[in-house]
Design a protein around this motif. Structure first.
Motif, PDB file in Angstrom:
ATOM      1  N   PRO A  75       0.844  -1.186   0.017  1.00 19.79           N
ATOM      2  CA  PRO A  75       0.174   0.456  -0.094  1.00 19.79           C
ATOM      3  C   PRO A  75       0.704   1.233   0.195  1.00 19.79           C
ATOM      4  O   PRO A  75       1.692   1.459   1.057  1.00 19.79           O
ATOM      5  N   TYR A  96     -10.602  -5.470 -13.378  1.00 22.15           N
ATOM      6  CA  TYR A  96      -9.292  -5.212 -13.566  1.00 22.15           C
ATOM      7  C   TYR A  96      -8.598  -4.523 -14.313  1.00 22.15           C
ATOM      8  O   TYR A  96      -9.054  -3.758 -15.160  1.00 22.15           O
ATOM      9  N   ALA A 125      -0.851   1.873  -5.286  1.00 22.53           N
ATOM     10  CA  ALA A 125      -1.578   0.909  -4.226  1.00 22.53           C
ATOM     11  C   ALA A 125      -2.351   1.282  -3.707  1.00 22.53           C
ATOM     12  O   ALA A 125      -1.506   1.605  -2.583  1.00 22.53           O
ATOM     13  N   THR A 126      -3.557   0.811  -2.842  1.00 24.61           N
ATOM     14  CA  THR A 126      -4.300   0.302  -1.472  1.00 24.61           C
ATOM     15  C   THR A 126      -4.605  -0.304  -1.011  1.00 24.61           C
ATOM     16  O   THR A 126      -4.856   0.160   0.293  1.00 24.61           O
ATOM     17  N   ARG A 127      -3.736  -1.221  -1.677  1.00 27.83           N
ATOM     18  CA  ARG A 127      -3.615  -2.677  -0.607  1.00 27.83           C
ATOM     19  C   ARG A 127      -2.230  -3.283  -1.224  1.00 27.83           C
ATOM     20  O   ARG A 127      -2.237  -3.012  -2.476  1.00 27.83           O
ATOM     21  N   ILE A 159      -0.797  -6.054  -3.214  1.00 27.22           N
ATOM     22  CA  ILE A 159      -0.781  -6.766  -4.577  1.00 27.22           C
ATOM     23  C   ILE A 159       0.598  -8.037  -4.477  1.00 27.22           C
ATOM     24  O   ILE A 159       1.605  -7.402  -4.927  1.00 27.22           O
ATOM     25  N   SER A 217     -10.146  -2.168  -7.515  1.00 25.85           N
ATOM     26  CA  SER A 217     -10.199  -1.698  -6.868  1.00 25.85           C
ATOM     27  C   SER A 217      -9.145  -1.771  -5.859  1.00 25.85           C
ATOM     28  O   SER A 217      -8.982  -0.770  -4.679  1.00 25.85           O
ATOM     29  N   ALA A 218      -7.607  -1.684  -6.408  1.00 26.09           N
ATOM     30  CA  ALA A 218      -6.620  -1.625  -5.507  1.00 26.09           C
ATOM     31  C   ALA A 218      -5.874   0.271  -6.070  1.00 26.09           C
ATOM     32  O   ALA A 218      -4.898   0.048  -5.334  1.00 26.09           O
ATOM     33  N   GLY A 231      -1.468  -9.047   2.287  1.00 28.35           N
ATOM     34  CA  GLY A 231      -2.267  -7.935   1.913  1.00 28.35           C
ATOM     35  C   GLY A 231      -3.570  -7.796   2.885  1.00 28.35           C
ATOM     36  O   GLY A 231      -3.817  -9.008   3.663  1.00 28.35           O
ATOM     37  N   PRO A 262      -9.483  -6.053  -0.071  1.00 27.42           N
ATOM     38  CA  PRO A 262      -9.783  -4.332  -0.874  1.00 27.42           C
ATOM     39  C   PRO A 262     -10.709  -3.530  -0.342  1.00 27.42           C
ATOM     40  O   PRO A 262     -11.595  -3.906   0.674  1.00 27.42           O
TER      41      PRO A 262
END
Length: 213
Positions: A56, A79, A92-94, A96, A105-106, A210, A213
């Motif tokens: 993230p 995707y 990136a929010t999470r 991967i 969503s990431a 990780g 999401p």
């Protein structure tokens, strides 16, 4: 009379018979629908794949991404298809993992990541599951009290994310450490433990990859 009735029943259906026409339409429709379904299932879509683990807050650029052709069916819209679809300054929010498709969503901005980096000194080797992008637990062990009370261990953070693992140096000039990302609302607790030089262990979570999401 009976023979005539039998001949009428055995008579071939005429092309103008509504039932025959309806039957033909249904057969043609079924064939066409089947052909369309097979065609859709065989279609491939270009999607982005992560080369190595991304944590993230990491920027999403072409150095860490590549493209592949896959059959995704009705999952295509979930995707990212190409680099042009990634907004400027996106991160990136999470976490991967390496080889994972880049989900929409990431993808977000730095303000969407509620995590803060903290470097934790490690006295001993960590588990193999403690790798960049993995979810880990932080356990705090309070020292034994002067009244003879035994040291007490408890989970401090259940869902930190590993950002980097520093193995240290063989000459002992630099000790081993693990940089983790912790939720912002728990940062004060972690910093308080570190300031008191108390034991803080990084515990791997087997099978965890990780944050959700």
């Amino acid at each position: 009379m009976g023979a005539t009735a039998a001949m009428m029943r055995l008579r071939r259906p005429r092309w103008k018979d509504p039932r025959l026409i309806v039957g033909i339409v249904l057969v043609v429709a079924s064939v066409l629908m089947g052909a369309v379904l097979v065609s859709r299932l065989s279609e491939t879509t270009t999607v982005l794949v992560v080369k190595s683990a991304i944590v993230p807050g990491d920027a999403l650029d072409d150095a860490e991404l590549t493209t592949v052709e896959l059959r995704l069916g009705d999952q295509t819209d979930h995707y990212v298809g190409d680099l042009g679809a990634i907004p400027e300054g996106a991160v990136a929010t999470r976490a991967i993992q390496s080889g994972e498709l880049l989900p929409l969503s990431a993808v977000g901005q730095a303000s969407d990541v509620p995590l803060r980096p903290v470097v934790i000194p490690v006295e001993a080797a960590v588990a193999e599951s403690v790798v960049p992008g993995a979810t880990v637990e932080l356990w705090h062990t309070a020292p034994a009290g002067d009244d003879g009370q035994n040291a007490q261990a408890g989970m401090l953070v259940p869902d930190a994310v590993v950002r980097r693992v520093d193995e240290g140096s063989s000459l002992g000039m630099r000790s081993m450490s693990v940089e983790v990302l912790v939720p912002g609302d728990q940062l004060d607790e972690v910093l308080e433990v570190l300031s008191q030089d108390e034991r803080l262990d990084v515990i791997g979570v087997p099978g965890a990859h990780g944050l959700a999401p």
